[in-house]
Scaffold this active site. Structure first.
Site, PDB file in Angstrom:
ATOM      1  CD  GLU A  23      16.784  -0.354  35.261  1.00 25.19           C
ATOM      2  OE1 GLU A  23      17.594   0.023  34.269  1.00 25.19           O
ATOM      3  OE2 GLU A  23      17.335  -0.924  36.335  1.00 25.19           O
ATOM      4  N   GLY A  88      23.660   1.245  27.454  1.00 23.89           N
ATOM      5  CA  GLY A  88      24.491   2.292  26.763  1.00 23.89           C
ATOM      6  C   GLY A  88      24.399   1.581  25.348  1.00 23.89           C
ATOM      7  CG  MET A 183      26.934  -0.714  34.989  1.00 23.80           C
ATOM      8  SD  MET A 183      26.787   0.866  35.897  1.00 23.80           S
ATOM      9  CE  MET A 183      28.120   0.416  37.261  1.00 23.80           C
ATOM     10  CD  GLU A 184      22.735  -3.209  36.942  1.00 25.06           C
ATOM     11  OE1 GLU A 184      22.721  -2.985  35.886  1.00 25.06           O
ATOM     12  OE2 GLU A 184      23.348  -2.178  37.656  1.00 25.06           O
ATOM     13  CG  ASP A 207      23.782   5.748  27.780  1.00 26.52           C
ATOM     14  OD1 ASP A 207      23.201   5.206  28.997  1.00 26.52           O
ATOM     15  OD2 ASP A 207      24.771   5.219  27.442  1.00 26.52           O
TER      16      ASP A 207
HETATM   17  N1  ADE Z   1      23.427   1.808  31.837  1.00 27.26           N
HETATM   18  C1  ADE Z   1      22.804   2.675  30.891  1.00 27.26           C
HETATM   19  N2  ADE Z   1      23.936   3.275  30.194  1.00 27.26           N
HETATM   20  C2  ADE Z   1      24.925   2.824  30.713  1.00 27.26           C
HETATM   21  C3  ADE Z   1      26.452   2.926  29.942  1.00 27.26           C
HETATM   22  N3  ADE Z   1      26.523   3.912  29.474  1.00 27.26           N
HETATM   23  N4  ADE Z   1      27.264   2.331  30.769  1.00 27.26           N
HETATM   24  C4  ADE Z   1      27.170   1.381  31.779  1.00 27.26           C
HETATM   25  N5  ADE Z   1      25.806   1.044  32.023  1.00 27.26           N
HETATM   26  C5  ADE Z   1      24.654   1.780  31.437  1.00 27.26           C
END
Ligand code: ADE
Length: 242
Positions: A23, A88, A183-184, A207
């Site tokens: 990234e 995601g 996650m951030e 995803d």
């Molecule tokens: N970053 C990318 N895909 C993710 C997911 N499925 N869950 C949490 N963080 C992500």
């Protein structure tokens, strides 16, 4: 939409954060007159990015890392923060490669429900931290100008969990109205809000947070990170005062 023609702000210094190598490396390649230094356990790269003074750094995975770096950047006097990376998808209809630009961010793994607080709410804080409207608008414009890439404004749900379960994904969307999970972002949002620094989170989907998430994440992160990076540069190119 308003704000694209704003007067150049004084002393603009962009703080740009990514969690993973994929990234941040792409943006570091575009940084001119780059200098490297250590601060608060992080490596900061300063220089000129798309005509603006910028401080770039990789925070690592998760909310604590992200919040800690955001605090370092705030204390270094950044005027704006952009978070770039992958996520995601949670919102039905969104696909790998689509972009989500934050309207606001929530921490989905906060649970003080036993004391009567709604899930996701930290006692004494708001339930969500709003992104800066001007940065959001610039990011959507930059994304639209990429051509052929779908971009939506939406809520970002952050937690210290990689979501790879359709039931959990549905819960996140239904409970928080979230467009994507990562996650951030909300940790950066919380710190920026406290410090009075405008921010936006720019995420491209690697995803769909479902049973295929692990494989998709490994396959599509590079492509998605490249897209998010182009939007970050597009924001800077459109930001007044270059
Ligand atoms: N970053 C990318 N895909 C993710 C997911 N499925 N869950 C949490 N963080 C992500």
């Amino acid at each position: 939409m308003t704000g694209l023609g704003k007067a150049p702000p004084k002393g603009t210094l962009f703080g740009i954060i990514g969690a993973m190598d994929e990234e941040l490396t792409l943006l570091r390649g575009a940084l001119q007159d780059a200098r490297e230094e250590r601060a608060g356990g992080f490596t900061l790269f300063s220089g000129t990015l798309a005509g603006h003074a910028a401080l770039l750094a990789q925070c690592g995975i998760g909310k604590v890392n992200a919040g800690a770096l955001a605090q370092v950047l705030a204390l270094r006097g950044v005027s704006h923060v952009l978070f770039t990376g992958v996520a995601g998808g949670l919102q039905p209809g969104l696909k790998v490669g689509d972009l989500v630009v934050s309207t606001d961010a929530v921490q989905h793994d906060v649970d003080v429900t036993a004391l009567g607080y709604p899930v996701g709410t930290i006692p004494g804080e708001g339930a969500a931290w709003p992104a800066d409207a001007h940065l959001l608008e610039l990011a959507l414009t930059a994304a639209a100008d990429l051509g052929g890439v779908r971009a939506v404004a939406g809520r970002v749900a952050s937690g210290d969990q990689f979501i790879a379960d359709p039931a959990k994904g549905r819960w996140l969307h239904e409970t928080f109205g979230a467009a994507c999970a990562e996650m951030e972002g909300a940790a950066v949002a919380q710190v920026c809000h406290k410090a009075g620094v405008p921010f936006v989170i720019i995420r491209s989907l690697s995803d769909s947070a479902d049973e295929g998430a692990e494989t998709d994440f490994r396959t599509f992160t590079a492509l998605a990170a490249e897209r998010a990076k182009r939007v970050v540069l597009g924001v800077l190119e459109r930001f007044p005062g270059r």
